[in-house]
Design a protein around this motif. Structure first.
Motif, PDB file in Angstrom:
ATOM      1  N   ALA A 175       0.805  -1.090  -0.039  1.00 53.01           N
ATOM      2  CA  ALA A 175       0.091  -0.096  -0.008  1.00 53.01           C
ATOM      3  C   ALA A 175       1.011   1.273   0.058  1.00 53.01           C
ATOM      4  O   ALA A 175       1.911   1.436   0.470  1.00 53.01           O
ATOM      5  CB  ALA A 175      -0.927   0.070   1.430  1.00 53.01           C
ATOM      6  N   LEU A 176       0.495   2.201  -0.659  1.00 51.91           N
ATOM      7  CA  LEU A 176       1.286   3.413  -0.896  1.00 51.91           C
ATOM      8  C   LEU A 176       1.694   3.996   0.596  1.00 51.91           C
ATOM      9  O   LEU A 176       2.851   4.267   0.704  1.00 51.91           O
ATOM     10  CB  LEU A 176       0.471   4.342  -1.625  1.00 51.91           C
ATOM     11  N   LEU A 177       0.887   4.063   1.724  1.00 55.22           N
ATOM     12  CA  LEU A 177       1.131   4.374   2.968  1.00 55.22           C
ATOM     13  C   LEU A 177       2.163   3.728   3.568  1.00 55.22           C
ATOM     14  O   LEU A 177       3.044   4.264   4.249  1.00 55.22           O
ATOM     15  CB  LEU A 177      -0.213   4.655   3.705  1.00 55.22           C
ATOM     16  N   ASP A 178       1.875   2.418   3.648  1.00 54.45           N
ATOM     17  CA  ASP A 178       3.011   1.387   3.894  1.00 54.45           C
ATOM     18  C   ASP A 178       4.199   1.669   3.559  1.00 54.45           C
ATOM     19  O   ASP A 178       5.322   1.915   4.106  1.00 54.45           O
ATOM     20  CB  ASP A 178       2.418   0.109   3.961  1.00 54.45           C
ATOM     21  N   ARG A 179       4.273   1.721   2.308  1.00 51.96           N
ATOM     22  CA  ARG A 179       5.709   1.957   1.430  1.00 51.96           C
ATOM     23  C   ARG A 179       6.308   3.176   2.042  1.00 51.96           C
ATOM     24  O   ARG A 179       7.675   3.195   2.128  1.00 51.96           O
ATOM     25  CB  ARG A 179       5.333   1.966   0.039  1.00 51.96           C
ATOM     26  N   GLY A 180       5.746   4.180   1.978  1.00 53.54           N
ATOM     27  CA  GLY A 180       6.230   5.496   2.485  1.00 53.54           C
ATOM     28  C   GLY A 180       6.602   5.376   3.813  1.00 53.54           C
ATOM     29  O   GLY A 180       7.594   5.952   4.074  1.00 53.54           O
ATOM     30  N   ILE A 181       5.745   4.795   4.797  1.00 52.92           N
ATOM     31  CA  ILE A 181       6.235   4.640   6.171  1.00 52.92           C
ATOM     32  C   ILE A 181       7.507   3.870   6.169  1.00 52.92           C
ATOM     33  O   ILE A 181       8.409   4.209   7.058  1.00 52.92           O
ATOM     34  CB  ILE A 181       5.247   4.128   6.933  1.00 52.92           C
ATOM     35  N   LEU A 182       7.468   2.749   5.522  1.00 52.82           N
ATOM     36  CA  LEU A 182       8.849   1.763   5.580  1.00 52.82           C
ATOM     37  C   LEU A 182      10.295   2.696   4.967  1.00 52.82           C
ATOM     38  O   LEU A 182      11.069   2.422   5.424  1.00 52.82           O
ATOM     39  CB  LEU A 182       8.786   0.655   4.723  1.00 52.82           C
ATOM     40  N   ARG A 183       9.925   3.139   3.865  1.00 58.63           N
ATOM     41  CA  ARG A 183      11.211   4.121   3.575  1.00 58.63           C
ATOM     42  C   ARG A 183      11.433   5.223   4.364  1.00 58.63           C
ATOM     43  O   ARG A 183      12.785   5.367   4.472  1.00 58.63           O
ATOM     44  CB  ARG A 183      10.549   4.828   2.270  1.00 58.63           C
ATOM     45  N   ILE A 184      10.595   5.961   4.901  1.00 55.75           N
ATOM     46  CA  ILE A 184      11.176   7.161   5.955  1.00 55.75           C
ATOM     47  C   ILE A 184      11.845   6.373   7.023  1.00 55.75           C
ATOM     48  O   ILE A 184      12.796   6.664   7.726  1.00 55.75           O
ATOM     49  CB  ILE A 184       9.953   7.702   6.448  1.00 55.75           C
ATOM     50  N   ALA A 185      11.166   5.354   7.414  1.00 56.37           N
ATOM     51  CA  ALA A 185      11.751   4.607   8.795  1.00 56.37           C
ATOM     52  C   ALA A 185      13.369   3.921   8.517  1.00 56.37           C
ATOM     53  O   ALA A 185      14.319   4.039   9.104  1.00 56.37           O
ATOM     54  CB  ALA A 185      10.813   3.461   9.196  1.00 56.37           C
ATOM     55  N   ALA A 186      13.327   3.441   7.118  1.00 56.61           N
ATOM     56  CA  ALA A 186      14.584   2.931   6.862  1.00 56.61           C
ATOM     57  C   ALA A 186      15.447   4.025   6.508  1.00 56.61           C
ATOM     58  O   ALA A 186      16.875   3.669   6.911  1.00 56.61           O
ATOM     59  CB  ALA A 186      14.420   2.160   5.382  1.00 56.61           C
ATOM     60  N   GLU A 196      15.786   6.661   8.395  1.00 60.57           N
ATOM     61  CA  GLU A 196      16.315   6.833   9.649  1.00 60.57           C
ATOM     62  C   GLU A 196      17.185   5.849  10.304  1.00 60.57           C
ATOM     63  O   GLU A 196      18.168   6.114  10.907  1.00 60.57           O
ATOM     64  CB  GLU A 196      15.049   7.094  10.717  1.00 60.57           C
ATOM     65  N   LEU A 197      16.821   4.715   9.750  1.00 66.09           N
ATOM     66  CA  LEU A 197      17.671   3.588  10.372  1.00 66.09           C
ATOM     67  C   LEU A 197      18.994   3.425   9.825  1.00 66.09           C
ATOM     68  O   LEU A 197      19.820   3.153  10.679  1.00 66.09           O
ATOM     69  CB  LEU A 197      16.718   2.208  10.217  1.00 66.09           C
ATOM     70  N   ILE A 198      19.043   3.841   8.656  1.00 58.85           N
ATOM     71  CA  ILE A 198      20.410   3.628   8.163  1.00 58.85           C
ATOM     72  C   ILE A 198      21.190   4.735   8.110  1.00 58.85           C
ATOM     73  O   ILE A 198      22.364   4.787   8.522  1.00 58.85           O
ATOM     74  CB  ILE A 198      20.239   3.232   6.513  1.00 58.85           C
ATOM     75  N   CYS A 199      20.563   6.012   8.098  1.00 54.38           N
ATOM     76  CA  CYS A 199      21.333   7.305   8.101  1.00 54.38           C
ATOM     77  C   CYS A 199      21.396   8.196   9.148  1.00 54.38           C
ATOM     78  O   CYS A 199      21.947   9.291   9.001  1.00 54.38           O
ATOM     79  CB  CYS A 199      20.974   7.902   6.556  1.00 54.38           C
ATOM     80  N   PHE A 200      20.699   7.983  10.030  1.00 57.15           N
ATOM     81  CA  PHE A 200      20.459   8.863  11.104  1.00 57.15           C
ATOM     82  C   PHE A 200      20.758   8.395  12.429  1.00 57.15           C
ATOM     83  O   PHE A 200      20.378   7.848  13.095  1.00 57.15           O
ATOM     84  CB  PHE A 200      19.006   9.418  11.504  1.00 57.15           C
ATOM     85  N   ASP A 201      22.314   8.459  12.544  1.00 54.17           N
ATOM     86  CA  ASP A 201      22.636   7.436  13.596  1.00 54.17           C
ATOM     87  C   ASP A 201      22.423   8.080  15.138  1.00 54.17           C
ATOM     88  O   ASP A 201      22.404   7.576  16.199  1.00 54.17           O
ATOM     89  CB  ASP A 201      24.473   7.626  13.703  1.00 54.17           C
ATOM     90  N   SER A 240      13.050   4.944  15.817  1.00 57.78           N
ATOM     91  CA  SER A 240      12.599   4.961  14.390  1.00 57.78           C
ATOM     92  C   SER A 240      11.528   3.909  14.225  1.00 57.78           C
ATOM     93  O   SER A 240      10.489   4.321  13.525  1.00 57.78           O
ATOM     94  CB  SER A 240      13.845   4.674  13.635  1.00 57.78           C
ATOM     95  N   ILE A 241      11.552   2.748  14.590  1.00 56.84           N
ATOM     96  CA  ILE A 241      10.715   1.863  14.550  1.00 56.84           C
ATOM     97  C   ILE A 241       9.281   2.080  15.244  1.00 56.84           C
ATOM     98  O   ILE A 241       8.301   2.100  14.640  1.00 56.84           O
ATOM     99  CB  ILE A 241      11.372   0.327  14.811  1.00 56.84           C
ATOM    100  N   GLN A 242       9.334   2.570  16.409  1.00 56.29           N
ATOM    101  CA  GLN A 242       8.216   2.793  16.893  1.00 56.29           C
ATOM    102  C   GLN A 242       7.564   4.135  16.464  1.00 56.29           C
ATOM    103  O   GLN A 242       6.122   4.149  16.367  1.00 56.29           O
ATOM    104  CB  GLN A 242       8.400   3.161  18.522  1.00 56.29           C
ATOM    105  N   GLU A 243       8.259   5.028  15.942  1.00 57.53           N
ATOM    106  CA  GLU A 243       7.445   6.281  15.321  1.00 57.53           C
ATOM    107  C   GLU A 243       6.975   5.761  13.905  1.00 57.53           C
ATOM    108  O   GLU A 243       5.825   6.197  13.759  1.00 57.53           O
ATOM    109  CB  GLU A 243       8.702   7.139  15.130  1.00 57.53           C
ATOM    110  N   ALA A 244       7.543   4.835  13.350  1.00 57.01           N
ATOM    111  CA  ALA A 244       6.998   4.216  12.174  1.00 57.01           C
ATOM    112  C   ALA A 244       5.618   3.531  12.387  1.00 57.01           C
ATOM    113  O   ALA A 244       4.805   3.509  11.688  1.00 57.01           O
ATOM    114  CB  ALA A 244       7.907   3.155  11.269  1.00 57.01           C
ATOM    115  N   VAL A 245       5.691   2.807  13.353  1.00 54.95           N
ATOM    116  CA  VAL A 245       4.420   1.931  13.839  1.00 54.95           C
ATOM    117  C   VAL A 245       3.297   2.877  14.324  1.00 54.95           C
ATOM    118  O   VAL A 245       2.206   2.596  13.747  1.00 54.95           O
ATOM    119  CB  VAL A 245       4.817   0.994  15.107  1.00 54.95           C
TER     120      VAL A 245
END
Length: 183
Positions: A125-136, A138-143, A150-155
């Motif tokens: 779903a478009l919203l789920d895809r957007g949420i996953l991309r934003i969280a990813a 953060e997980l990868i690039c925002f130390d 990041s995971i909790q905010e995505a949830v």
């Protein structure tokens, strides 16, 4: 047949692991990019600004994704800011997040594909895809942001903006991403 599928999965994971190392190195020292807060009230205000910036990021990503990805996510941000009022305190984080999505979007999608068992990004779903991309991103690039935050905010975004099954799905995918690729 099953052996071939397992081998291809292993190849994808191996490729993604190498990609994560390169991606983390290319992100540079992000801890220096954000200033440490001076007090508790300032820290709480910054957390609230980041939470609300994530909601703006989801809206902007959705608009960009629905618009058949014309232009960049950063251009979609500027278009939204021209029409809507976004608090100035949220803009630095929002711009940084949109820039990461523009620069590393394809790499982030590849990493998410590793965590998505039996799913492809296009099927989400478009919203789920957007949420996953934003969280990813953060997980990868925002130390400076702990992975669990990041995971909790995505949830929370999934709870607020997506379907009833989405929070568990988002949590599972991001947890798998964290365990398989990042940790």
């Amino acid at each position: 047949m099953a052996c071939t599928r397992a081998w291809k999965t292993l190849e994808r994971v191996w490729k993604a692991l190498g990609g994560v190392r390169a991606l983390k190195e290319s992100c540079g020292s992000r801890a220096n990019a954000s200033k440490k807060s001076g007090g508790v009230a300032e820290s709480a205000a910054r957390r609230i600004d980041r939470t609300r910036a994530r909601a703006w990021a989801l809206q902007i990503h959705y608009q960009w994704d629905v618009g058949e990805r014309k232009g960049t996510v950063a251009e979609a941000l500027e278009a939204v800011v021209a029409m809507r009022r976004v608090a100035e305190s949220r803009m630095p984080y929002l711009r940084r997040l949109m820039a990461e999505l523009d620069v590393r979007g394809d790499e982030l999608d590849e990493l998410l594909e590793v965590a998505l068992d039996n799913w492809r990004m296009e099927r989400l779903a478009l919203l789920d895809r957007g949420i996953l991309r934003i969280a990813a991103a953060e997980l990868i690039c925002f130390d400076e942001i702990p992975p669990k935050v990041s995971i909790q905010e995505a949830v929370r975004l999934a709870e607020r903006y997506s379907g009833p099954e989405s929070p568990g799905f988002v949590n599972g995918v991001l947890d798998a991403l964290y365990k398989r690729v990042i940790a």
